[in-house]
Design an enzyme around this catalytic site. Structure first.
Site, PDB file in Angstrom:
ATOM      1  N   LYS A  26       3.258 -14.841   7.254  1.00  0.00           N
ATOM      2  CA  LYS A  26       4.536 -14.587   7.073  1.00  0.00           C
ATOM      3  C   LYS A  26       5.360 -15.817   7.289  1.00  0.00           C
ATOM      4  CE  LYS A  26       6.265 -10.419   7.987  1.00  0.00           C
ATOM      5  NZ  LYS A  26       6.608  -9.333   8.910  1.00  0.00           N
ATOM      6  N   ARG A  95      10.399 -10.717  13.651  1.00  0.00           N
ATOM      7  CA  ARG A  95       9.344 -10.462  12.688  1.00  0.00           C
ATOM      8  C   ARG A  95       7.927 -10.577  13.087  1.00  0.00           C
ATOM      9  NH1 ARG A  95      11.157 -12.375   7.041  1.00  0.00           N
ATOM     10  NH2 ARG A  95       9.791 -10.504   6.338  1.00  0.00           N
ATOM     11  N   GLY A 104       2.131  -2.871   7.711  1.00  0.00           N
ATOM     12  CA  GLY A 104       2.708  -2.010   8.602  1.00  0.00           C
ATOM     13  C   GLY A 104       2.051  -1.502   9.882  1.00  0.00           C
ATOM     14  N   MET A 106       2.069  -3.746  12.429  1.00  0.00           N
ATOM     15  CA  MET A 106       2.626  -4.290  13.581  1.00  0.00           C
ATOM     16  C   MET A 106       4.266  -4.205  13.412  1.00  0.00           C
ATOM     17  SD  MET A 106       0.557  -7.853  14.462  1.00  0.00           S
ATOM     18  CE  MET A 106       0.448  -8.361  13.102  1.00  0.00           C
ATOM     19  N   ARG A 370       3.657 -13.197  -0.502  1.00  0.00           N
ATOM     20  CA  ARG A 370       2.338 -13.092   0.014  1.00  0.00           C
ATOM     21  C   ARG A 370       1.297 -13.015  -1.153  1.00  0.00           C
ATOM     22  NH1 ARG A 370       2.870  -7.970   3.484  1.00  0.00           N
ATOM     23  NH2 ARG A 370       4.050  -6.682   1.924  1.00  0.00           N
ATOM     24  N   HIS A 486     -17.866  16.579  -0.694  1.00  0.00           N
ATOM     25  CA  HIS A 486     -18.990  15.871  -0.597  1.00  0.00           C
ATOM     26  C   HIS A 486     -19.435  15.134  -1.816  1.00  0.00           C
ATOM     27  CE1 HIS A 486     -23.570  15.326  -0.511  1.00  0.00           C
ATOM     28  NE2 HIS A 486     -23.168  14.758   0.776  1.00  0.00           N
ATOM     29  N   ARG A 602     -39.731  -0.077 -17.142  1.00  0.00           N
ATOM     30  CA  ARG A 602     -40.904   1.014 -16.620  1.00  0.00           C
ATOM     31  C   ARG A 602     -41.486   1.843 -17.863  1.00  0.00           C
ATOM     32  NH1 ARG A 602     -36.167   1.620 -12.820  1.00  0.00           N
ATOM     33  NH2 ARG A 602     -35.358   1.475 -14.863  1.00  0.00           N
ATOM     34  N   ARG A 655     -43.733  -3.178 -16.984  1.00  0.00           N
ATOM     35  CA  ARG A 655     -44.512  -2.776 -15.836  1.00  0.00           C
ATOM     36  C   ARG A 655     -45.509  -1.834 -15.962  1.00  0.00           C
ATOM     37  NH1 ARG A 655     -41.518  -0.243 -10.843  1.00  0.00           N
ATOM     38  NH2 ARG A 655     -41.837   1.466 -12.042  1.00  0.00           N
ATOM     39  N   SER A 782     -42.274 -10.667  -9.376  1.00  0.00           N
ATOM     40  CA  SER A 782     -40.892  -9.926  -9.477  1.00  0.00           C
ATOM     41  C   SER A 782     -40.720  -9.262  -8.107  1.00  0.00           C
ATOM     42  CB  SER A 782     -41.076  -8.970 -10.560  1.00  0.00           C
ATOM     43  OG  SER A 782     -39.827  -8.182 -10.525  1.00  0.00           O
ATOM     44  N   THR A 785     -38.008  -4.066  -3.647  1.00  0.00           N
ATOM     45  CA  THR A 785     -37.993  -3.690  -2.281  1.00  0.00           C
ATOM     46  C   THR A 785     -38.957  -2.268  -2.232  1.00  0.00           C
ATOM     47  OG1 THR A 785     -35.873  -2.584  -3.315  1.00  0.00           O
ATOM     48  CG2 THR A 785     -35.650  -4.244  -1.451  1.00  0.00           C
ATOM     49  N   CYS A 819     -36.022  -7.657  -8.896  1.00  0.00           N
ATOM     50  CA  CYS A 819     -35.384  -6.786  -9.455  1.00  0.00           C
ATOM     51  C   CYS A 819     -35.342  -5.720  -8.183  1.00  0.00           C
ATOM     52  CB  CYS A 819     -36.286  -6.058 -10.455  1.00  0.00           C
ATOM     53  SG  CYS A 819     -38.048  -5.640  -9.985  1.00  0.00           S
ATOM     54  N   TYR A 839     -34.630 -15.532 -12.381  1.00  0.00           N
ATOM     55  CA  TYR A 839     -33.850 -14.538 -12.559  1.00  0.00           C
ATOM     56  C   TYR A 839     -33.480 -13.206 -11.768  1.00  0.00           C
ATOM     57  CZ  TYR A 839     -38.206 -11.805 -13.767  1.00  0.00           C
ATOM     58  OH  TYR A 839     -39.194 -11.288 -13.493  1.00  0.00           O
TER      59      TYR A 839
HETATM   60  P1  ADP Z   1       6.600  -5.978   7.513  1.00  0.00           P
HETATM   61  O1  ADP Z   1       5.656  -6.963   7.934  1.00  0.00           O
HETATM   62  O2  ADP Z   1       6.349  -4.506   7.912  1.00  0.00           O
HETATM   63  O3  ADP Z   1       6.820  -6.178   5.972  1.00  0.00           O
HETATM   64  P2  ADP Z   1       8.980  -7.532   7.832  1.00  0.00           P
HETATM   65  O4  ADP Z   1       9.233  -8.452   8.926  1.00  0.00           O
HETATM   66  O5  ADP Z   1       8.626  -8.202   6.568  1.00  0.00           O
HETATM   67  O6  ADP Z   1       8.048  -6.333   8.147  1.00  0.00           O
HETATM   68  O7  ADP Z   1      10.351  -6.659   7.770  1.00  0.00           O
HETATM   69  C1  ADP Z   1      10.574  -5.499   7.355  1.00  0.00           C
HETATM   70  C2  ADP Z   1      11.733  -5.465   6.478  1.00  0.00           C
HETATM   71  O8  ADP Z   1      13.020  -5.950   6.837  1.00  0.00           O
HETATM   72  C3  ADP Z   1      11.256  -6.214   5.217  1.00  0.00           C
HETATM   73  O9  ADP Z   1      11.737  -5.270   4.086  1.00  0.00           O
HETATM   74  C4  ADP Z   1      12.020  -7.498   5.189  1.00  0.00           C
HETATM   75  O10 ADP Z   1      12.363  -7.842   3.805  1.00  0.00           O
HETATM   76  C5  ADP Z   1      13.508  -7.252   6.117  1.00  0.00           C
HETATM   77  N1  ADP Z   1      13.935  -8.065   6.666  1.00  0.00           N
HETATM   78  C6  ADP Z   1      13.041  -8.851   7.550  1.00  0.00           C
HETATM   79  N2  ADP Z   1      13.937  -9.834   8.039  1.00  0.00           N
HETATM   80  C7  ADP Z   1      15.082  -9.874   7.550  1.00  0.00           C
HETATM   81  C8  ADP Z   1      16.417 -10.348   7.659  1.00  0.00           C
HETATM   82  N3  ADP Z   1      16.405 -11.738   8.312  1.00  0.00           N
HETATM   83  N4  ADP Z   1      17.452 -10.122   6.811  1.00  0.00           N
HETATM   84  C9  ADP Z   1      17.130  -9.004   5.982  1.00  0.00           C
HETATM   85  N5  ADP Z   1      16.111  -8.310   5.789  1.00  0.00           N
HETATM   86  C10 ADP Z   1      15.186  -8.825   6.440  1.00  0.00           C
HETATM   87 MG    MG Z   2       7.300  -7.536   5.030  1.00  0.00          MG
END
Ligand code: ADP
Ligand code: MG
Length: 863
Positions: A26, A95, A104, A106, A370, A486, A602, A655, A782, A785, A819, A839
């Site tokens: 980030k 952040r 999600g 952290m 990202r 299953h 085969r 074979r 060839s 396993t 193979c 091959y």
């Molecule tokens: P995560 O890694 O869970 O996406 P983020 O750090 O990206 O957490 O933040 C969670 C939400 O808060 C995201 O939608 C992000 O865009 C928003 N957010 C983070 N920093 C700011 C900021 N400075 N101003 C407005 N929105 C923010």
């Molecule tokens: Mg984010």
């Protein structure tokens, strides 16, 4: 002391976008966007090294404190606002962000830097009390739960009560509404300022009650608490479990970014959203994503309101409807800005991106970028299109697609043009279409499949004992169980089609039948029918449908971008890719999938296919046996001729009959037993290896006669005769003598020259030991396993390499192939970059995987 806090914003950045290890994904993305001059709110990132020190000592290192103070002062100057200043308060987000994305797992705290004084003056100054108190209550709840460790529920309940009061005031009868419904009817943006102020007061009361202390009103204290909480979230239970599952080292730590807030909840011309630069499921090049007006970032993810689409829905050429709620229609300027930054970021980062943005009073801001996660299909299309757009080289595109993921794209699908009769509808448990004869037990499935018969395993439901049968069958059909039953889970794991939970069938193991409610067009059950073992059905694991008889399938997967990508892969790989195929139709499919030969044909099924003589080739007297073989010869010759014609010009490794299979399907059928010396007794009669030699001689004769015949027709033929795994060294030389004699008799007389080679299958574990000896009599090896393979053998490459070196010492021109299951397994293939294989030969539907994986291995070996 190494620098550990890195400022960004105002058109620049101190940290290098390359230093993902220090800044986290980030922080690095924010630095890169700032350097590109994109609209990013300013801030600073505290490096992962500080996190590590903090976690080790439970306190912030002094130098990091000082650097943070300095960075905060700089941020205040750039933002023209100060933390805790009620005249011009700076609010920040705090952040988390690790080296790899851990979505999600952290924490993040928004709107840090508020207390009663800041909020009441903001309320007066902005003339929007609603906005001020909305921001306050968001902060209080987030800080209390993330930094102070309180539970969410009490805060949610308070907000719910406020919602209920608003509903009552609006005259809504909400007694019967549940919380979800209430949220829909009274969205956050409709809760007025006074209610939000009351909510904030109650939130503070909860904190006092639960912690025994007042909510911290000093914004600096809030900031330090927030930073500590973000660092600590690296060791939170969610993050720890996620790392264990994904093999992420525990000692990386997270960075912490402190950033000036921008407010998507400020007004109705404010908003927040997420965008993909290309559609993550199809790969189509178009902005894709969701937004929410008058909301903050976490609202989109939290599902508080149903987000709206970014792009307008419109018919070809027509304008969007006035009711259209897309960002494109509602905020066209912001949408255009989004499109502009999306394509710029893609260009710079050379891959499809996943973006977070916020719009404040019509102004557009980027908050995150990202690498976009994507479905397999999309990964292929994106790589190919980006290469064609000139953004990537073709080699890079080949490296971008995970071979393990493309497996799912190769499933054959039913020909939409074909006439078909629907028998039943179940759950689409594992994609792909399969046709075969019904069998009701796993052993039967394995036995019949070993004879080359396509079977569908039909069970009431499956259990672990069925796995062998499921692997051997073309597909599985169950009467009970759901998408996570299953059968469904195993089928998806082994990549075989499965229709589960077909409630309109009843399986009767005692009579080996299944009763079925015949469906008409609208799915009404009308007539009852009964199918028995051996009846042919077709299942479509993608739709959950079951059809009578054989329905032709089509493979669309190799067309379009997928075909293009594989073409590029073919042009870089150094290992040839062949297919395992036993019949002429399979050979045709193999060529369609890009096979450069057959690496394993085969022959067992040629003895057992319907109507052919089985047990007589094992007859006790030499006479009867030879008579039976004489009867089989023309049938074999014809089979081989068909195969040679299909594979015109390409090598075909045949074979010879495997004694171990022979014993299973021959002697076992007669109730016989196998002896330790390899002879077997059936019906009380001992049969020697002479029987094998006679069978093999018949097969070689059939191969040579077919080869000579097809060559005479003008088609190039390249037969490669392979002794099965079960042979000893002495036997290989003996068989070679027989083969050479037959070649002299049958091929030397042929007016068209036919070249052939003779080789042996070798078990990988034995390979280094026997290679030198066997190479004296073999033109090729060839590696196999033998038994159902354990893929991911770390010794695989080394063993093959040693065996190849030893074999080539005895015979320099020795060809080596692989193979068995390894040959279609991306992990094994990745490990085989440089071991000198000529091959690999894999199952039909693994061909594209093998083409891609061998290309990647070659590219990596080059680098
Ligand atoms: P995560 O890694 O869970 O996406 P983020 O750090 O990206 O957490 O933040 C969670 C939400 O808060 C995201 O939608 C992000 O865009 C928003 N957010 C983070 N920093 C700011 C900021 N400075 N101003 C407005 N929105 C923010
Ligand atoms: Mg984010």
């Amino acid at each position: 002391m190494e620098k550990s806090v890195f400022f960004f914003g105002d058109g620049g950045a101190e940290g290098s976008p390359e230093r993902v290890d220090l800044l986290g994904g980030k922080g690095a993305g924010l630095a890169e966007m700032s350097l590109l001059g994109l609209p990013v709110p300013p801030g600073f990132t505290i490096s992962t090294t500080v996190c590590k020190a903090f976690l080790a000592t439970k306190k912030m290192p002094e130098s990091a404190r000082r650097e943070t103070d300095a960075a905060l002062a700089r941020l205040e100057a750039v933002a023209g606002a100060r933390l805790g200043d009620s005249g011009a308060p700076l609010l920040v987000s705090v952040r988390s962000g690790a080296r790899v994305s851990m979505p999600g797992m952290m924490d993040t705290i928004l709107n840090v830097g508020q207390n009663d004084a800041v909020v009441s003056s903001a309320s007066a100054r902005t003339q929007s009390a609603r906005f001020a108190y909305d921001t306050y209550r968001r902060f209080l709840a987030m800080h209390a739960t993330v930094a102070l460790g309180l539970r969410k529920e009490p805060f949610e309940r308070v907000l719910e009560d406020a919602r209920a009061r608003v509903a009552t005031a609006m005259g809504m009868d909400q007694a019967h509404l549940n919380a979800e419904e209430l949220k829909r009817r009274v969205p956050d943006a409709h809760i007025p300022a006074e209610e939000l102020a009351a909510v904030a007061t109650e939130f503070k009361a909860i904190v006092r009650e639960e912690t025994g202390h007042a909510f911290p009103s000093d914004p600096r204290e809030q900031l330090w608490q927030a930073i500590a909480a973000i660092f600590a979230s690296w060791n939170g239970p969610r993050a720890t479990a996620y790392r264990a599952m994904h093999g992420i080292p525990d000692d990386w730590g997270t960075a912490c970014t402190v950033q000036a807030m921008v407010f998507g909840n400020r007004s109705d011309t404010s908003a927040t959203g997420v965008a993909f630069t290309r559609d993550p499921s199809t790969g189509e090049r178009a902005i894709y994503g969701e937004w929410l007006p008058n909301a903050q970032g976490e609202d989109v993810v939290a599902g508080i309101r149903t987000p709206l689409p970014l792009r307008a829905v419109r018919r070809e050429g027509a304008a969007a409807a006035p009711s259209d709620e897309s960002l494109e229609t509602r905020m066209p300027d912001a949408y255009l800005e989004l499109c502009r930054v999306a394509s710029l970021l893609e260009q710079c980062r050379r891959d499809a991106q996943d973006l977070e943005f916020t719009i404040e009073n019509g102004r557009f801001y980027l908050l995150q970028c990202r690498q976009a996660k994507r479905a397999a299909r999309a990964s292929v299309r994106i790589a190919v299109e980006m290469a064609n757009e000139g953004a990537l080289s073709r080699e890079e595109a080949v490296l971008r697609v995970d071979p393990a993921a493309i497996d799912s794209l190769l499933c054959p699908t039913l020909d939409p043009q074909a006439k078909k009769k629907l028998l039943a509808q179940g759950l689409p448990a594992s994609p792909g279409a399969a046709t075969g004869q019904i069998v009701f037990g796993p052993d039967e499935a394995e036995r019949r499949a070993g004879q080359g018969v396509a079977v569908i395993l039909v069970r009431s439901e499956t259990s672990p004992e069925d796995i062998g049968g499921m692997k051997a069958a073309r597909g599985t059909l169950t009467a009970r169980g759901g998408m996570t039953s299953h059968a469904a889970v195993v089928a998806r794991g082994i990549g075989k089609p499965c229709v589960a939970g077909v409630r309109s069938i009843a399986v009767h193991y005692d009579t080996q039948t299944m009763e079925i409610g015949l469906c008409d067009e609208v799915g009404r059950l009308t007539v009852q029918a009964t199918l028995k073992k051996g009846d042919v059905i077709t299942i479509d694991g993608g739709s959950g449908q079951v059809y009578a008889g054989a329905v032709p399938t089509v493979s669309t997967a190799l067309s379009g971008e997928f075909g293009e990508l594989l073409g590029w892969a073919d042009s870089v790989r150094t290992t040839r890719v062949r297919a395992n195929a036993d019949t002429a139709p399979e050979c045709r499919s193999a060529r369609n999938f890009g096979a450069e030969g057959i690496g394993l044909c085969r022959t067992e099924h040629m003895f057992f296919d319907g109507g052919r003589i089985q047990s007589k080739i094992l007859a006790e007297d030499g006479h009867g046996r030879r008579a039976a073989l004489a009867e089989l010869l023309p049938l074999h010759r014809q089979d081989f001729a068909h195969i040679f014609r299909e594979m015109a010009g390409l090598p075909v490794t045949i074979r010879l009959l495997d004694a171990s299979l022979h014993e299973r399907y021959g002697a076992a059928a007669e109730g016989g037993v196998v002896r330790s010396d390899g002879t077997f007794a059936a019906g009380g009669v001992v049969r020697s290896r002479d029987a094998h030699m006679e069978i093999h001689a018949m097969q070689v004769r059939a191969i040579f006669e077919a080869a000579a015949q097809v060559a005479r027709e003008g088609t190039r033929v390249l037969p490669e005769i392979m002794m099965p795994l079960s042979i000893g060294e002495g036997e290989l030389a003996k068989t070679r003598a027989v083969v050479d004699a037959l070649a002299e008799e049958l091929l030397d007389a042929s007016p068209v020259t036919v070249h052939f080679s003779f080789g042996a299958a070798i078990q990988i574990p034995d390979a280094p030991r026997v290679a030198g000896e066997l190479a004296l009599a073999a033109d090729f090896f060839s590696f196999d396993t033998g038994s159902p393979a354990r893929t991911g053998d770390p010794e695989l490459g080394a063993r093959i390499e040693t065996a190849a070196v030893q074999g080539r010492r005895a015979r320099p021109a020795l060809k080596v192939g692989l193979c068995g299951e390894h040959a279609g397994d991306p992990t094994s293939l990745a490990a085989l970059g440089n071991v000198g294989l000529d091959y690999v030969s894999c199952d039909l539907y693994r061909l594209p995987v093998a083409r891609l994986a061998t290309a990647q291995a070659a590219l990596r070996a080059r680098a």
